[in-house]
Design a protein around this motif. Structure first.
Motif, PDB file in Angstrom:
ATOM      1  N   VAL A  25      36.859   4.206  28.333  1.00 22.28           N
ATOM      2  CA  VAL A  25      35.666   5.047  28.578  1.00 22.28           C
ATOM      3  C   VAL A  25      34.491   4.962  28.022  1.00 22.28           C
ATOM      4  N   GLU A  26      34.576   4.987  26.558  1.00 26.53           N
ATOM      5  CA  GLU A  26      33.315   4.685  25.854  1.00 26.53           C
ATOM      6  C   GLU A  26      32.434   3.634  26.274  1.00 26.53           C
ATOM      7  N   ALA A  54      30.798   4.189  29.589  1.00 29.79           N
ATOM      8  CA  ALA A  54      30.011   5.197  29.438  1.00 29.79           C
ATOM      9  C   ALA A  54      28.425   4.729  28.972  1.00 29.79           C
ATOM     10  N   PRO A  99      30.489  10.008  26.961  1.00 27.35           N
ATOM     11  CA  PRO A  99      31.770   9.437  27.427  1.00 27.35           C
ATOM     12  C   PRO A  99      32.293  10.841  28.357  1.00 27.35           C
TER      13      PRO A  99
END
Length: 320
Positions: free
Chosen positions: A229-230, A233, A240
């Motif tokens: 996710v990071e 993002a 995030p």
């Protein structure tokens, strides 16, 4: 092997959901390498039947056609519409002899009347899931998913989810290549899994700048990259938390679930069309190692990578 499909039509049938089943199973795609199926629409009493939209249909086949089908499909209808007892009996006998039944949307209520949902997980359109649970308390209604496969009973949610369930069964019976060919002919994506949410908060983005479409394309083209996710993002220029919320709103799945499914789909193609080792395929599609790939592949597909290869390998399509 699935070779024979029957769809049961009845007074009050929803024509769109009936059309979904006809499109999924009744179109001849043998020119594209898709196996031929014996397909028919039938009813308790052959002849004219009414639809929920005010026009009639002519049905030629009776329930004797159901008795020889490997798959019997039930389209949507009004939830309180009375169902002939011989239709319910035919559905029970279908399951008793080891064949499958598949419902679209409120067709699940017909399977419930036949007693086929008792003790099974199932779904229907989210608007009617509470009623399905109330009417059939022995069923385990899953109100948010696209479809539930509790072989030999498969239930799906509203209209488009019926196509998802059918494509799932195409893949289960004939492999990823055939399922993708059927999906391409219908101009629908082959990727949606049963556990994805029925209701997507943002099915159509407000403007092109807001959509994650380009990022999703990049992910599929670069599956071996870090897709946490990071990392995603940062690529989308979001925090995030905002990214995870936006991703779920646009796809109906978490980033992890969506990426995992894409990796499984890519692994399927390599298992079908190459002699590459599971270890190499795992690295190529982003799982990292064979053990991780086996874990995710088996959970998503219900079979090991090697078992999948044994069932769906296409030696004639492997590079020389």
């Amino acid at each position: 092997m699935l070779t024979n499909v029957a769809v049961v039509a009845f007074d009050g049938v929803a024509p769109f959901e009936l059309g979904v089943l006809c499109e999924a199973w009744g179109v001849d795609r043998t020119a594209d390498g898709v196996p031929a199926l014996d397909f028919a629409v039938c009813s308790a009493t052959p002849g004219r039947i009414s639809t929920s939209m005010g026009f009639d249909l002519q049905v030629e086949h009776g329930l004797d056609r159901v008795a020889v089908a490997d798959l019997v499909c039930v389209p949507a209808l009004h939830r309180s519409w009375p169902m002939p007892t011989d239709v319910l009996q035919a559905l029970r006998e279908t399951v008793a002899r080891g064949a499958r039944v598949l419902s679209v949307c409120t067709g699940a209520f017909v399977l419930g009347q036949a007693g086929l949902l008792d003790g099974r997980g199932c779904t229907t359109h989210w608007m009617y899931s509470d009623q399905l649970q109330e009417q059939f308390p022995k069923a385990r209604v899953l109100p948010e998913v696209l479809y539930v496969d509790e072989d030999p009973v498969i239930t799906s949610a509203g209209s488009a989810a019926g196509l998802d369930a059918c494509l799932h069964l195409w893949r289960k019976e004939f492999g990823g290549k055939v399922a993708s060919t059927v999906a391409r002919r219908m101009v629908v994506p082959p990727q949606r899994e049963g556990g994805q949410a029925q209701f997507i908060a943002r099915p159509v983005p407000d403007c092109a700048a807001e959509t994650l479409g380009p990022l999703l394309t990049w992910i599929v083209d670069n599956l071996a990259e870090d897709h946490g996710v990071e990392a995603l993002a940062r690529r989308a220029h979001m925090s995030p938390r905002t990214f995870a919320r936006r991703f779920r709103a646009e796809t109906g799945a978490t980033p992890h679930a969506w990426v995992t499914n894409q990796r499984v789909i890519a692994a399927e193609e390599l298992l079908e069309r190459s002699d590459a080792s599971v270890e190499w395929i795992a690295a190529e599609v982003g799982f990292g190692n064979a053990a991780t790939m086996r874990q995710h592949f088996s959970r998503v597909r219900g079979v090991s990578p090697q078992g999948y290869r044994q069932s769906f390998s296409c030696p004639d399509e492997r590079p020389a």
